[in-house]
Write a protein that holds these residues in place. Structure first.
Motif, short mmCIF file in Angstrom:
data_model
loop_
_atom_site.label_atom_id
_atom_site.label_comp_id
_atom_site.label_asym_id
_atom_site.label_seq_id
_atom_site.Cartn_x
_atom_site.Cartn_y
_atom_site.Cartn_z
N GLU A 165 24.19 6.46 20.86
CA GLU A 165 24.16 7.45 22.00
C GLU A 165 25.43 7.07 22.75
O GLU A 165 26.43 7.91 23.10
CB GLU A 165 22.99 7.71 22.86
CG GLU A 165 23.12 8.63 23.98
CD GLU A 165 21.97 8.53 24.84
OE1 GLU A 165 21.71 9.68 25.15
OE2 GLU A 165 21.20 7.51 25.18
N GLN A 209 28.83 7.22 20.61
CA GLN A 209 29.22 8.46 20.40
C GLN A 209 29.85 9.16 21.50
O GLN A 209 30.92 9.74 21.51
CB GLN A 209 28.12 9.38 19.78
CG GLN A 209 27.76 9.14 18.56
CD GLN A 209 26.61 10.09 18.23
OE1 GLN A 209 25.70 10.55 18.64
NE2 GLN A 209 26.31 10.27 16.84
N LYS A 234 33.45 7.63 22.12
CA LYS A 234 34.29 8.21 21.22
C LYS A 234 34.83 9.52 21.50
O LYS A 234 35.83 10.07 21.37
CB LYS A 234 33.81 8.09 19.69
CG LYS A 234 33.80 6.89 19.17
CD LYS A 234 33.31 6.75 17.54
CE LYS A 234 33.32 5.40 17.10
NZ LYS A 234 32.79 5.22 15.94
N ARG A 243 25.58 14.34 27.98
CA ARG A 243 24.79 14.71 26.75
C ARG A 243 23.87 15.93 27.26
O ARG A 243 22.61 15.26 27.62
CB ARG A 243 24.31 13.61 26.00
CG ARG A 243 23.98 14.23 24.61
CD ARG A 243 23.45 13.02 23.35
NE ARG A 243 22.39 12.46 24.21
CZ ARG A 243 20.84 12.79 24.34
NH1 ARG A 243 20.44 14.03 23.95
NH2 ARG A 243 20.12 11.79 24.99
N TYR A 257 28.30 16.77 24.16
CA TYR A 257 28.82 15.73 24.93
C TYR A 257 29.80 16.67 25.72
O TYR A 257 30.47 17.44 25.45
CB TYR A 257 29.22 14.60 24.23
CG TYR A 257 28.34 13.74 23.65
CD1 TYR A 257 27.90 12.67 24.69
CD2 TYR A 257 28.19 13.63 22.44
CE1 TYR A 257 27.03 11.89 23.87
CE2 TYR A 257 27.05 12.78 21.64
CZ TYR A 257 26.57 12.08 22.72
OH TYR A 257 25.72 11.25 21.96
#
Length: 174
Positions: free
Chosen positions: A69, A72, A75, A142, A148
């Motif tokens: 989580e 991600q 990124k 999120r 996101y």
């Protein structure tokens, strides 16, 4: 009048005996009072220590920087900066284009807040190969569908600050 007398009250008159009993009762009550004070004080200390250990309900709590989580979300922060050219102008570092090579994103610190979704507060460093290019803090939301959204971009971090505060980003073996 041949009743056995207590060794304590053998030579005492009945008024002295009553006074002694009252004194004994007062001493016992006083002792119980002091014991109660000591126990409540140590209980209060234990409760304060327990409260420090627990996180506030709804507050941020530290989370694993290597969790899927968090990775991600980090990124997503970098891709958001790449896609929004005006946003990228707010930072002194330059992100290499996706086609120019591998950009390494390292999460240095992360905290999580469960709301109607999850807020992830993180500090990330970015590397082009082995070379640090900079870092920043950000809060990413999120939602319940798993999408996101960057809520805030925080302070930019120079490579020297990253090195000083977090080391070189490598895991240390003990």
């Amino acid at each position: 009048t041949n009743q056995p007398q207590s060794p304590i009250t053998n030579n005492c008159s009945s008024s002295e005996s009553a006074m002694f009993s009252r004194t004994r009762i007062q001493f016992i009550l006083f002792s119980l009072f002091i014991y109660g004070l000591v126990q409540s004080k140590s209980g209060a200390q234990a409760m304060r220590q327990e409260k420090k250990k627990r996180h506030l309900l709804g507050g941020y709590s530290h989370t694993d920087t290597d969790s899927l989580e968090v990775i991600q979300a980090s990124k997503f922060v970098v891709e958001s900066i790449r896609e929004d050219t005006t946003l990228g102008q707010n930072f002194s570092f330059e992100l290499p284009a996706s086609s120019e090579g591998e950009l390494q994103v390292k999460v240095l610190d992360a905290a999580k807040q469960v709301v109607a979704g999850v807020n992830l507060k993180m500090v990330i460093a970015m590397y082009a190969g082995e070379q640090c290019i900079g870092g920043l803090s950000a809060v990413v939301f999120r939602d319940l569908q798993g999408s996101y959204h960057v809520k805030t971009y925080g302070n930019e971090l120079s490579c020297s600050v990253i090195e000083e505060k977090y080391g070189n980003g490598e895991e240390e073996d003990e």
